[in-house]
Design an enzyme around this catalytic site. Sequence first.
Site, PDB file in Angstrom:
ATOM      1  N   ASP A  46       0.947  -1.343   0.217  1.00  0.00           N
ATOM      2  CA  ASP A  46      -0.263   0.002   0.331  1.00  0.00           C
ATOM      3  C   ASP A  46       0.868   1.696  -0.300  1.00  0.00           C
ATOM      4  O   ASP A  46       0.209   2.399  -0.439  1.00  0.00           O
ATOM      5  CB  ASP A  46      -0.971  -0.549   1.212  1.00  0.00           C
ATOM      6  CG  ASP A  46       0.236   0.297   2.541  1.00  0.00           C
ATOM      7  OD1 ASP A  46       0.535  -0.133   2.440  1.00  0.00           O
ATOM      8  OD2 ASP A  46      -0.906   0.426   3.340  1.00  0.00           O
ATOM      9  N   SER A  47       1.908   1.385   0.738  1.00  0.00           N
ATOM     10  CA  SER A  47       3.066   1.815  -0.107  1.00  0.00           C
ATOM     11  C   SER A  47       2.562   3.293  -1.451  1.00  0.00           C
ATOM     12  O   SER A  47       3.662   3.586  -1.558  1.00  0.00           O
ATOM     13  CB  SER A  47       4.682   1.174  -0.230  1.00  0.00           C
ATOM     14  OG  SER A  47       4.803   0.786  -0.531  1.00  0.00           O
ATOM     15  N   ASP A  85      -0.721  -6.476  -0.282  1.00  0.00           N
ATOM     16  CA  ASP A  85      -0.621  -5.822   0.793  1.00  0.00           C
ATOM     17  C   ASP A  85      -2.174  -5.120   0.981  1.00  0.00           C
ATOM     18  O   ASP A  85      -2.601  -4.557   0.275  1.00  0.00           O
ATOM     19  CB  ASP A  85      -0.158  -4.256   1.072  1.00  0.00           C
ATOM     20  CG  ASP A  85       0.338  -3.968   2.081  1.00  0.00           C
ATOM     21  OD1 ASP A  85      -0.064  -4.503   3.243  1.00  0.00           O
ATOM     22  OD2 ASP A  85       0.842  -2.901   2.166  1.00  0.00           O
ATOM     23  N   LYS A 115      -1.340  -9.714   3.233  1.00  0.00           N
ATOM     24  CA  LYS A 115      -0.049  -9.103   3.960  1.00  0.00           C
ATOM     25  C   LYS A 115      -1.199  -7.914   4.671  1.00  0.00           C
ATOM     26  O   LYS A 115      -1.514  -7.479   4.240  1.00  0.00           O
ATOM     27  CB  LYS A 115       0.559  -7.862   4.156  1.00  0.00           C
ATOM     28  CG  LYS A 115       1.417  -7.669   5.084  1.00  0.00           C
ATOM     29  CD  LYS A 115       3.125  -7.152   4.513  1.00  0.00           C
ATOM     30  CE  LYS A 115       3.371  -6.379   3.926  1.00  0.00           C
ATOM     31  NZ  LYS A 115       2.237  -4.667   4.697  1.00  0.00           N
ATOM     32  N   GLU A 117      -0.950  -5.609   9.089  1.00  0.00           N
ATOM     33  CA  GLU A 117      -0.338  -4.816   9.597  1.00  0.00           C
ATOM     34  C   GLU A 117      -1.000  -4.750  10.959  1.00  0.00           C
ATOM     35  O   GLU A 117      -2.571  -4.523  10.908  1.00  0.00           O
ATOM     36  CB  GLU A 117       0.075  -3.253   9.290  1.00  0.00           C
ATOM     37  CG  GLU A 117       0.546  -2.780   7.592  1.00  0.00           C
ATOM     38  CD  GLU A 117       0.810  -1.357   7.936  1.00  0.00           C
ATOM     39  OE1 GLU A 117      -0.203  -0.546   8.808  1.00  0.00           O
ATOM     40  OE2 GLU A 117       1.177  -0.840   6.926  1.00  0.00           O
ATOM     41  N   GLU A 185       9.099  -4.224  10.539  1.00  0.00           N
ATOM     42  CA  GLU A 185       9.532  -3.173   9.684  1.00  0.00           C
ATOM     43  C   GLU A 185      10.369  -1.629  11.113  1.00  0.00           C
ATOM     44  O   GLU A 185       9.512  -1.620  11.863  1.00  0.00           O
ATOM     45  CB  GLU A 185       8.596  -2.244   8.886  1.00  0.00           C
ATOM     46  CG  GLU A 185       8.809  -0.706   8.817  1.00  0.00           C
ATOM     47  CD  GLU A 185       7.612  -0.776   7.954  1.00  0.00           C
ATOM     48  OE1 GLU A 185       6.466  -0.881   7.462  1.00  0.00           O
ATOM     49  OE2 GLU A 185       8.646   0.828   6.814  1.00  0.00           O
TER      50      GLU A 185
HETATM   51  O1  KIV Z   1       3.473  -1.181   2.111  1.00  0.00           O
HETATM   52  C1  KIV Z   1       4.230  -1.548   1.870  1.00  0.00           C
HETATM   53  O2  KIV Z   1       5.625  -1.002   0.401  1.00  0.00           O
HETATM   54  C2  KIV Z   1       4.478  -2.300   2.344  1.00  0.00           C
HETATM   55  C3  KIV Z   1       6.244  -2.549   3.231  1.00  0.00           C
HETATM   56  C4  KIV Z   1       7.461  -1.747   3.170  1.00  0.00           C
HETATM   57  C5  KIV Z   1       6.696  -4.331   3.676  1.00  0.00           C
HETATM   58  O3  KIV Z   1       4.213  -2.377   3.802  1.00  0.00           O
END
Ligand code: KIV
Length: 289
Positions: A46-47, A85, A115, A117, A185
Amino acid sequence: MSSRVTTATFRERKQSGEKIAVLTAYDYPSALLQEEAGVDAILVGDSLGMAIMGGEDTLSVTMDDMLHHTRMVSRAAQRAMVIADMPFLSYQITPEEALRNAGRFIAEAGAQAVKLEGPAERFGGAIELILRAGIPVMGHIGLTPQSVHQIGGYKVQGRDAASRERLKQEALGLQELGCFSIVLECIPADLAAEITASMQIPTIGIGAGAGCDGQVLVMHDMLGWGKARFTKTYADVRAAMLQAFKDYTEEVKSGAFPTEAHAYKLRQDREGAAPARSESPYASVSPRG
Ligand code: KIV
């Protein structure tokens, strides 16, 4: 093409000690190159919200945004595992909603895992339900950007005794639930190494030192856009792009581009005929190179 990287591969790597290379990608051509380079897993992070969409944080990224980009990556990835994500509010509301959203990444966008968080204490219900449906889950603790306002900024986590202990417990809790791997992280390297040594599932570090079982970087960070201490510029693609855009602008203005070599001419013999297949004007567009 060798066979797909799976959760079994992750388990084997933990045993053998061979490190796991993960990168983020958000589009087809980048994922294709990562696949060719032998990256083990591609995280559609989600970056996206910052690296691609120009946002200040990841909080405005939606399911639709993530599905759209995960589809592009899945089309390219044949061997690498595609991990989607889960964006802000896609798993925090109810476990049922979390499962529905996780399922969409698999069924509609071609991902092999998701994934999310946060610790088991907060999202254990969601993780359990997703796992029960047969969807592998990667955990993520330490600096969790979706909680940036609660944390009070993008800060290294686990710097005092209490938070070190909390992170160790969080890692074990996610393992116990059945996560196949955990992202650590921005935590001190010695803590990440300690957590890694205590776990049966692999840890994937970002800003967590060399003691993890694998590493992940945001693609744009390693291509010249990143300034954080933990990243490394493998190629200054940003500078190369900027120079190309400047050269192009200058050449268009000066008339240096296009030249005759970039223009079409009338054919001598069959004027007006369609170009032969090999002369397609779009011949070089394919990102497959
Ligand atoms: O969103 C992302 O790119 C991430 C990584 C930094 C692990 O969660």
